[in-house]
Design a protein around this motif. Structure first.
Motif, PDB file in Angstrom:
ATOM      1  N   LEU A 171       0.835  -1.207   0.000  1.00  0.00           N
ATOM      2  CA  LEU A 171       0.000   0.000   0.000  1.00  0.00           C
ATOM      3  C   LEU A 171       0.867   1.253   0.000  1.00  0.00           C
ATOM      4  CD1 LEU A 171      -2.752  -1.063   2.570  1.00  0.00           C
ATOM      5  CD2 LEU A 171      -2.947  -0.957   0.074  1.00  0.00           C
ATOM      6  N   LEU A 172       1.980   1.201   0.717  1.00  0.00           N
ATOM      7  CA  LEU A 172       2.895   2.331   0.772  1.00  0.00           C
ATOM      8  C   LEU A 172       3.456   2.648  -0.612  1.00  0.00           C
ATOM      9  CD1 LEU A 172       3.812   3.943   3.269  1.00  0.00           C
ATOM     10  CD2 LEU A 172       5.876   2.539   3.313  1.00  0.00           C
ATOM     11  N   LYS A 173       3.834   1.627  -1.330  1.00  0.00           N
ATOM     12  CA  LYS A 173       4.352   1.809  -2.688  1.00  0.00           C
ATOM     13  C   LYS A 173       3.311   2.455  -3.594  1.00  0.00           C
ATOM     14  CE  LYS A 173       6.186  -0.825  -6.620  1.00  0.00           C
ATOM     15  NZ  LYS A 173       6.545  -2.178  -7.127  1.00  0.00           N
ATOM     16  N   LYS A 174       2.073   2.013  -3.477  1.00  0.00           N
ATOM     17  CA  LYS A 174       1.003   2.551  -4.309  1.00  0.00           C
ATOM     18  C   LYS A 174       0.657   3.983  -3.928  1.00  0.00           C
ATOM     19  CE  LYS A 174      -3.835   1.721  -5.591  1.00  0.00           C
ATOM     20  NZ  LYS A 174      -5.026   0.837  -5.384  1.00  0.00           N
ATOM     21  N   ASN A 175       0.537   4.259  -2.645  1.00  0.00           N
ATOM     22  CA  ASN A 175       0.099   5.584  -2.187  1.00  0.00           C
ATOM     23  C   ASN A 175       1.132   6.669  -2.456  1.00  0.00           C
ATOM     24  OD1 ASN A 175      -2.268   4.414  -1.282  1.00  0.00           O
ATOM     25  ND2 ASN A 175      -1.563   4.209   0.831  1.00  0.00           N
ATOM     26  N   TYR A 176       2.409   6.334  -2.309  1.00  0.00           N
ATOM     27  CA  TYR A 176       3.470   7.325  -2.513  1.00  0.00           C
ATOM     28  C   TYR A 176       4.071   7.263  -3.919  1.00  0.00           C
ATOM     29  CZ  TYR A 176       3.638   8.675   2.421  1.00  0.00           C
ATOM     30  OH  TYR A 176       3.335   9.171   3.675  1.00  0.00           O
ATOM     31  N   LYS A 177       3.581   6.320  -4.726  1.00  0.00           N
ATOM     32  CA  LYS A 177       4.064   6.165  -6.102  1.00  0.00           C
ATOM     33  C   LYS A 177       5.579   5.913  -6.153  1.00  0.00           C
ATOM     34  CE  LYS A 177       0.376   8.869  -8.261  1.00  0.00           C
ATOM     35  NZ  LYS A 177      -0.471   8.911  -7.061  1.00  0.00           N
ATOM     36  N   PHE A 178       6.057   5.075  -5.245  1.00  0.00           N
ATOM     37  CA  PHE A 178       7.461   4.676  -5.273  1.00  0.00           C
ATOM     38  C   PHE A 178       7.683   3.633  -6.357  1.00  0.00           C
ATOM     39  CE2 PHE A 178       7.284   5.612  -0.512  1.00  0.00           C
ATOM     40  CZ  PHE A 178       7.919   6.830  -0.643  1.00  0.00           C
ATOM     41  N   HIS A 179       8.912   3.579  -6.883  1.00  0.00           N
ATOM     42  CA  HIS A 179       9.293   2.494  -7.787  1.00  0.00           C
ATOM     43  C   HIS A 179       9.481   1.195  -7.018  1.00  0.00           C
ATOM     44  CE1 HIS A 179      10.678   4.744 -11.636  1.00  0.00           C
ATOM     45  NE2 HIS A 179       9.783   5.468 -10.984  1.00  0.00           N
ATOM     46  N   ARG A 180      10.071   1.335  -5.818  1.00  0.00           N
ATOM     47  CA  ARG A 180      10.284   0.175  -4.938  1.00  0.00           C
ATOM     48  C   ARG A 180      10.121   0.621  -3.493  1.00  0.00           C
ATOM     49  NH1 ARG A 180      15.096  -3.430  -4.689  1.00  0.00           N
ATOM     50  NH2 ARG A 180      16.354  -1.537  -4.587  1.00  0.00           N
ATOM     51  N   VAL A 181       9.739  -0.318  -2.644  1.00  0.00           N
ATOM     52  CA  VAL A 181       9.706  -0.068  -1.205  1.00  0.00           C
ATOM     53  C   VAL A 181      10.471  -1.187  -0.526  1.00  0.00           C
ATOM     54  CG1 VAL A 181       8.288   0.119   0.859  1.00  0.00           C
ATOM     55  CG2 VAL A 181       7.515   1.168  -1.265  1.00  0.00           C
ATOM     56  N   LEU A 182      11.374  -0.814   0.375  1.00  0.00           N
ATOM     57  CA  LEU A 182      12.179  -1.791   1.093  1.00  0.00           C
ATOM     58  C   LEU A 182      11.906  -1.718   2.595  1.00  0.00           C
ATOM     59  CD1 LEU A 182      13.932  -0.776  -1.518  1.00  0.00           C
ATOM     60  CD2 LEU A 182      15.760  -2.049  -0.435  1.00  0.00           C
ATOM     61  N   PHE A 183      11.953  -2.865   3.238  1.00  0.00           N
ATOM     62  CA  PHE A 183      11.992  -2.877   4.691  1.00  0.00           C
ATOM     63  C   PHE A 183      13.434  -2.608   5.075  1.00  0.00           C
ATOM     64  CE2 PHE A 183      12.741  -5.458   8.620  1.00  0.00           C
ATOM     65  CZ  PHE A 183      12.085  -4.598   9.485  1.00  0.00           C
ATOM     66  N   TRP A 184      13.693  -1.428   5.626  1.00  0.00           N
ATOM     67  CA  TRP A 184      15.055  -0.979   5.903  1.00  0.00           C
ATOM     68  C   TRP A 184      15.583  -1.584   7.197  1.00  0.00           C
ATOM     69  CZ3 TRP A 184      17.721   1.725   9.635  1.00  0.00           C
ATOM     70  CH2 TRP A 184      18.933   2.320   9.261  1.00  0.00           C
ATOM     71  N   GLY A 185      14.707  -1.724   8.219  1.00  0.00           N
ATOM     72  CA  GLY A 185      15.168  -2.307   9.464  1.00  0.00           C
ATOM     73  C   GLY A 185      14.334  -1.900  10.659  1.00  0.00           C
ATOM     74  N   LYS A 186      14.911  -2.080  11.825  1.00  0.00           N
ATOM     75  CA  LYS A 186      14.210  -1.802  13.081  1.00  0.00           C
ATOM     76  C   LYS A 186      15.177  -1.165  14.072  1.00  0.00           C
ATOM     77  CE  LYS A 186      12.954  -5.242  15.851  1.00  0.00           C
ATOM     78  NZ  LYS A 186      12.197  -6.362  16.454  1.00  0.00           N
ATOM     79  N   ILE A 187      14.735  -0.047  14.682  1.00  0.00           N
ATOM     80  CA  ILE A 187      15.514   0.643  15.699  1.00  0.00           C
ATOM     81  C   ILE A 187      14.940   0.266  17.062  1.00  0.00           C
ATOM     82  CG2 ILE A 187      16.434   2.852  16.473  1.00  0.00           C
ATOM     83  CD1 ILE A 187      17.053   2.100  13.543  1.00  0.00           C
ATOM     84  N   LEU A 188      15.766  -0.293  17.901  1.00  0.00           N
ATOM     85  CA  LEU A 188      15.309  -0.760  19.200  1.00  0.00           C
ATOM     86  C   LEU A 188      15.241   0.402  20.182  1.00  0.00           C
ATOM     87  CD1 LEU A 188      17.558  -3.960  19.363  1.00  0.00           C
ATOM     88  CD2 LEU A 188      15.242  -3.743  18.444  1.00  0.00           C
ATOM     89  N   GLY A 189      14.034   0.680  20.688  1.00  0.00           N
ATOM     90  CA  GLY A 189      13.837   1.755  21.649  1.00  0.00           C
ATOM     91  C   GLY A 189      13.584   1.214  23.043  1.00  0.00           C
ATOM     92  N   ILE A 190      13.671   2.095  24.018  1.00  0.00           N
ATOM     93  CA  ILE A 190      13.472   1.695  25.403  1.00  0.00           C
ATOM     94  C   ILE A 190      12.010   1.300  25.649  1.00  0.00           C
ATOM     95  CG2 ILE A 190      13.541   2.486  27.798  1.00  0.00           C
ATOM     96  CD1 ILE A 190      15.877   4.309  26.998  1.00  0.00           C
TER      97      ILE A 190
END
Length: 272
Positions: free
Chosen positions: A34-53
């Motif tokens: 949905l993110l790719k469609k809504n923002y009209k990206f060519h590709r969408v990647l899962f970049w990662g996760k930042i661990l918070g407290i």
């Protein structure tokens, strides 16, 4: 990790401790499309996760026609509802570098102040820099992309229009090539351009335009490629612990992902 190959990619790197729950995988597979469609990206990647407290940030990266320059970063907490991060400007980077010292909390609106060494309260209130955690997040992602994002040699190509794009004919490194750091390149603008005529003459300018990992300073900033189960070769950054690249030799499968607390190892040059 490309949203279209998210499930397979996560299976390949599970042996390295990069694990998401079944619910998180399912939510990401739906929301990234949905993110790719809504923002009209060519590709969408899962970049990662930042661990918070208190809460963890899940990061997605949308890319446009130029893979290296047309990038937008987004974050969420539930793998479904995404929020666009601001671009990391020079002034923002300077402010964050001064003020941000502690771990991420998991609250984008949380404020962090630059430490003040003056005994005068009025001096501190005048000179102190205050930044939000959202700004810190944007800067940290930008710095990781600039310093340690990595791809196998030949995976990206610069076309005649000077656009950086995925090389659709890339078939993967051979097993012998995957053992050497000189076959892995930074996915960022070159900071150490080739200097001599000989160096320029022996490289392929369409694929060898980024910097090579083996030239990184300090030496030892990267672990040597390590073979894991299922013939997956894993490369890890020592400078930004949590950044991992996996690559399947003789196949076009490769992705880098970051899962960590967002802290750079500033002591690394003194430890090597």
């Amino acid at each position: 990790m490309d949203s279209s190959m998210l499930s397979d990619s996560l299976e390949l790197v599970a042996g390295s401790g990069i694990i998401l729950s079944v619910e998180q995988r399912a939510a990401l597979q739906t929301s990234l499309v949905l993110l790719k469609k809504n923002y009209k990206f060519h590709r969408v990647l899962f970049w990662g996760k930042i661990l918070g407290i208190k809460r963890d940030y899940f990061i997605a990266q949308g890319r446009g026609e130029n893979e290296m320059q047309d990038k937008k970063n987004l974050y969420c907490f539930n793998c479904m509802d995404w929020f666009l991060l601001p671009l990391a400007t020079d002034s923002m980077i300077e402010e964050v570098t001064k003020a941000a010292k502690s771990r991420f909390i998991g609250d984008p609106s949380a404020m962090e102040n630059e430490p003040c060494n003056s005994s005068s309260e009025s001096d501190c209130s005048w000179f102190q820099t205050t930044v939000t955690e959202e700004s810190r997040l944007a800067v940290m992602i930008h710095q990781i992309d600039e310093e340690v994002s990595v791809v196998p040699r030949g995976a990206i190509v610069r076309n005649p229009l000077d656009l950086i794009q995925i090389n659709r004919s890339f078939g993967g490194l051979s097993y012998s090539e995957a053992r050497r750091l000189d076959n892995f390149l930074h996915f960022s603008k070159a900071k150490n351009p080739k200097k001599t005529v000989l160096e320029v003459g022996v490289v392929n300018q369409t694929i060898d335009f980024p910097d090579v990992l083996m030239d990184d300073i300090p030496k030892g900033s990267w672990s040597l490629p390590l073979e894991c189960a299922s013939n997956v070769w894993v490369l890890r950054s020592q400078l930004w612990p949590g950044l991992t690249l996996f690559h399947v030799p003789m196949a076009p499968q490769y992705r880098y992902v970051y899962i960590g607390d967002g802290k750079k190892d500033l002591d690394l040059p003194f430890m090597l």
